[in-house]
Motif scaffolding. Structure first.
Motif, PDB file in Angstrom:
ATOM      1  N   GLY A 268     -12.538 -19.443  -0.462  1.00 29.69           N
ATOM      2  CA  GLY A 268     -13.237 -18.678   0.558  1.00 29.69           C
ATOM      3  C   GLY A 268     -12.442 -17.572   1.220  1.00 29.69           C
ATOM      4  N   TYR A 269     -11.209 -17.343   0.767  1.00 31.03           N
ATOM      5  CA  TYR A 269     -10.392 -16.295   1.378  1.00 31.03           C
ATOM      6  C   TYR A 269     -10.614 -14.955   0.674  1.00 31.03           C
ATOM      7  N   GLN A 270     -10.506 -13.888   1.445  1.00 32.96           N
ATOM      8  CA  GLN A 270     -10.605 -12.532   0.904  1.00 32.96           C
ATOM      9  C   GLN A 270      -9.213 -12.120   0.440  1.00 32.96           C
ATOM     10  N   MET A 271      -9.013 -12.064  -0.874  1.00 31.24           N
ATOM     11  CA  MET A 271      -7.669 -11.966  -1.431  1.00 31.24           C
ATOM     12  C   MET A 271      -7.281 -10.554  -1.865  1.00 31.24           C
ATOM     13  N   THR A 272      -5.998 -10.256  -1.640  1.00 30.49           N
ATOM     14  CA  THR A 272      -5.337  -9.098  -2.223  1.00 30.49           C
ATOM     15  C   THR A 272      -4.095  -9.606  -2.939  1.00 30.49           C
ATOM     16  N   GLY A 273      -3.929  -9.235  -4.194  1.00 27.88           N
ATOM     17  CA  GLY A 273      -2.760  -9.649  -4.959  1.00 27.88           C
ATOM     18  C   GLY A 273      -1.847  -8.470  -5.228  1.00 27.88           C
ATOM     19  N   VAL A 274      -0.564  -8.641  -4.947  1.00 30.17           N
ATOM     20  CA  VAL A 274       0.423  -7.579  -5.146  1.00 30.17           C
ATOM     21  C   VAL A 274       1.517  -8.075  -6.081  1.00 30.17           C
ATOM     22  N   ASP A 275       1.870  -7.256  -7.056  1.00 36.19           N
ATOM     23  CA  ASP A 275       2.965  -7.603  -7.954  1.00 36.19           C
ATOM     24  C   ASP A 275       3.612  -6.325  -8.469  1.00 36.19           C
ATOM     25  N   LEU A 276       4.890  -6.426  -8.806  1.00 33.68           N
ATOM     26  CA  LEU A 276       5.615  -5.279  -9.349  1.00 33.68           C
ATOM     27  C   LEU A 276       5.255  -5.031 -10.808  1.00 33.68           C
ATOM     28  N   SER A 277       4.884  -6.095 -11.525  1.00 30.31           N
ATOM     29  CA  SER A 277       4.651  -6.010 -12.963  1.00 30.31           C
ATOM     30  C   SER A 277       3.214  -5.616 -13.286  1.00 30.31           C
TER      31      SER A 277
END
Length: 246
Positions: free
Chosen positions: A55-64
């Motif tokens: 139920g969370y509003q997600m943002t995913g961050v990665d260098l690759s």
């Protein structure tokens, strides 16, 4: 670059990882009103997708970029709407008003020195809203001491690897030299990757968190429910979890 080719088989290597325990830990330490969550060092997006389903509003961050390609495909397959952004966590830009930032599976251990650790903690602090919380885990110093100078190997029908773990230049540092053989039809394709990790004492992490402005820092060990203190931690072979609140 680390994870460039590993991204394709990362989930195979991590298929026995107890992601549900990370999910339970996260839900336990977030307020019921929490909605916007940033997954820092999201990798192939397994944790981001689980949190999105919760139920969370997600943002995913990665260098690759390669990891984010896998993450995006996972979200499409799982029918989850997640924003994926390629950035270096030491130079985060454009993030604010998040209820929580999570960074799991020793992502923070990829930072080479305390200056970088402090910079990332500062970036996270400024990405959170006034009541935001930062959850992350790291290896203990004892875990690093146990791993170095060891050779690990796995033979599977789909892949095999040899993993040399060598001591790094500084205390708490280790270098992973990995050689993979991935099944490609009747043949196996070889590729090599090098990963550098470093951990610091619990007190060093706590000092860095407080230095950038976090007011309350809570310590846990190996998914245990009870909070630890500096006086009763087991540093031999552990994973430490931090819950830092503004």
């Amino acid at each position: 670059m680390a994870y460039q080719q590993l991204a394709v088989i990362y989930d195979l290597l991590m298929e026995d990882t107890p992601y549900q325990e990370w999910l339970a830990f996260t839900k336990k330490h977030l307020k019921p009103s929490a909605r916007r969550v940033l997954d820092l060092g999201c990798g192939t997006g397994k944790m981001s997708v689980l949190l999105s389903k919760a139920g969370y509003q997600m943002t995913g961050v990665d260098l690759s970029e390669d990891m984010l390609v896998e993450a995006s495909q996972r979200a499409l397959t799982e029918k989850q709407s997640i924003q994926w952004i390629q950035q270096d966590m030491t130079a985060l830009e454009g993030f604010n008003n998040y209820d929580a930032v999570v960074s799991y599976l020793d992502v923070v251990n990829y930072l080479p020195d305390l200056s970088s650790v402090t910079q990332v903690f500062s970036n996270v602090y400024h990405a959170l809203n006034d009541s935001g919380v930062f959850l992350f885990d790291v290896h203990s110093m004892g875990h690093v001491e146990k791993m170095v100078n060891e050779i690990y190997s796995v033979v599977d029908e789909r892949y095999s690897y040899i993993w040399f773990c060598e001591p790094g230049q500084y205390p708490g540092a280790m270098r992973h030299d990995l050689t993979f053989f991935i099944q490609d039809g009747e043949l196996y394709q070889r590729f090599d990757e090098v990963h550098q990790q470093r951990t610091f004492t619990v007190s060093a992490y706590m000092d860095a968190l407080r230095q950038v402005g976090f007011k309350a820092v809570h310590l846990y060990q190996d998914f245990e429910p009870n909070e630890r203190t500096l006086e009763n931690i087991d540093n031999e072979d552990a994973r430490f979890f931090f819950v830092a609140k503004k």
